[in-house]
Design a protein around this motif. Structure first.
Motif, PDB file in Angstrom:
ATOM      1  N   GLY A 198     -57.661  23.442 -11.361  1.00 25.69           N
ATOM      2  CA  GLY A 198     -56.555  22.576 -10.995  1.00 25.69           C
ATOM      3  C   GLY A 198     -56.634  22.015  -9.593  1.00 25.69           C
ATOM      4  O   GLY A 198     -55.760  21.256  -9.172  1.00 25.69           O
ATOM      5  N   THR A 199     -57.686  22.371  -8.845  1.00 26.96           N
ATOM      6  CA  THR A 199     -57.851  21.879  -7.481  1.00 26.96           C
ATOM      7  C   THR A 199     -58.855  20.737  -7.455  1.00 26.96           C
ATOM      8  O   THR A 199     -59.891  20.792  -8.119  1.00 26.96           O
ATOM      9  N   LEU A 200     -58.569  19.706  -6.706  1.00 24.10           N
ATOM     10  CA  LEU A 200     -59.418  18.529  -6.601  1.00 24.10           C
ATOM     11  C   LEU A 200     -60.058  18.458  -5.221  1.00 24.10           C
ATOM     12  O   LEU A 200     -59.480  18.919  -4.234  1.00 24.10           O
TER      13      LEU A 200
ATOM     14  N   PRO B  93     -57.462   5.097  -5.271  1.00 28.00           N
ATOM     15  CA  PRO B  93     -56.196   5.803  -5.016  1.00 28.00           C
ATOM     16  C   PRO B  93     -56.261   7.233  -5.520  1.00 28.00           C
ATOM     17  O   PRO B  93     -56.923   7.536  -6.507  1.00 28.00           O
ATOM     18  N   LEU B  94     -55.550   8.120  -4.868  1.00 29.53           N
ATOM     19  CA  LEU B  94     -55.520   9.528  -5.248  1.00 29.53           C
ATOM     20  C   LEU B  94     -54.308   9.786  -6.128  1.00 29.53           C
ATOM     21  O   LEU B  94     -53.170   9.510  -5.740  1.00 29.53           O
ATOM     22  N   VAL B  95     -54.571  10.341  -7.319  1.00 35.59           N
ATOM     23  CA  VAL B  95     -53.466  10.699  -8.195  1.00 35.59           C
ATOM     24  C   VAL B  95     -52.813  11.981  -7.686  1.00 35.59           C
ATOM     25  O   VAL B  95     -53.368  12.696  -6.851  1.00 35.59           O
ATOM     26  N   ALA B  96     -51.647  12.285  -8.199  1.00 39.19           N
ATOM     27  CA  ALA B  96     -50.944  13.496  -7.776  1.00 39.19           C
ATOM     28  C   ALA B  96     -51.763  14.725  -8.131  1.00 39.19           C
ATOM     29  O   ALA B  96     -52.402  14.791  -9.188  1.00 39.19           O
ATOM     30  N   GLY B  97     -51.781  15.700  -7.244  1.00 39.49           N
ATOM     31  CA  GLY B  97     -52.553  16.907  -7.493  1.00 39.49           C
ATOM     32  C   GLY B  97     -52.719  17.724  -6.242  1.00 39.49           C
ATOM     33  O   GLY B  97     -52.230  17.365  -5.157  1.00 39.49           O
TER      34      GLY B  97
END
Length: 260
Positions: free
Chosen positions: A226-228, A239-243
């Motif tokens: 779950g970590t990016l 763009p960076l999505v939520a996370g």
């Protein structure tokens, strides 16, 4: 077909003084192998059907090289044996025509000399074997097959390749991507480069900020589920999505960072 068999057949042709003849040549050996003449200058010209090609001197690609599978899925394989260097101009590409959607083509480049793919060149699913020189991919170049060299292999920034096997050093530039790395000397991963397993490193392994690899104690620890990965340099990019993002080194923002 093994590359050693192809090289043996090509050597047979060359020794008979036939290597540079135009058109197809039938070699009367145990494999009855047909060797076709490979033009020294490749580009926008007649598409090349599947087969074994030979050129005794340097070869260059400028523009688009089309490989015609002739709607045949039984043996869509091209092998290009080159007795000199192989270079591509910037943004040159290898494309397929008449290739059934269920087929996986095989393209082999066997080169006696250095190989240089210009910036943004894309030779697609190509295995490259270089027996007397380095393999260099310019910025953004792609060769997603296996690359093998007796010397060094160098990937420029944003370049993409498959597994790398080098007799000397391997270098991945910033944001470059490759598979398994096997080097006879040092391995250097630039910032945010991504490599698969480090199978062997003959000297030092240097891992740049944000780079990812496995198989060596110097590789960063795997990201938790779950970590990016957070790029070290942020700005006008995707763009960076939520996370949940992580970066083990310093981070800088230049310009606009968009959160999607």
């Amino acid at each position: 077909m093994k590359l050693s068999a192809i090289l043996s057949s090509v050597a047979f042709v060359a020794s008979a003084g036939l290597g540079n003849a135009a058109g197809g040549l039938r070699v009367e050996n145990e494999r009855n192998l047909v060797v076709l003449n490979l033009p020294a200058a490749l580009g926008v010209s007649t598409p090349l059907v599947a087969g074994n090609y030979f050129q005794g001197a340097a070869v260059s690609l400028t523009g688009i090289l089309t490989l015609n599978a002739e709607h045949d899925c039984t043996a869509p394989e091209w092998t290009f044996t080159i007795g000199g260097t192989f270079n591509t101009a910037a943004s040159s590409t290898v494309v397929f025509s008449n290739l059934p959607s269920t087929c996986v083509p095989v393209v082999n480049w066997v080169v006696t000399g250095a190989v240089t793919l210009g910036a943004l060149s894309n030779v697609g699913i190509s295995n490259i074997e270089c027996t007397a020189g380095e393999i260099t991919l310019g910025a953004g170049a792609k060769a997603v097959g296996d690359l093998t060299s007796d010397a060094a292999i160098n990937l420029g920034a944003d370049a993409v390749a498959g597994d790398l096997n080098a007799g000397a050093a391997i270098t991945l530039g910033a944001n470059a991507v490759a598979g398994v790395l096997n080097a006879g000397a040092a391995i250097t991963l630039g910032a945010n480069a991504v490599a698969g397993n480090i199978a062997n490193v003959g000297a030092a392994l240097t891992v740049g900020a944000g780079a990812i690899c496995t198989g060596n104690s110097l590789c960063p620890a795997p990201l938790a589920p779950g970590t990016l990965q957070l790029p070290a340099a942020l700005g006008v990019s995707t763009p960076l999505v939520a996370g949940n993002y992580i970066q083990s080194a310093a981070v800088s923002v230049t310009g606009i960072l968009t959160l999607n």
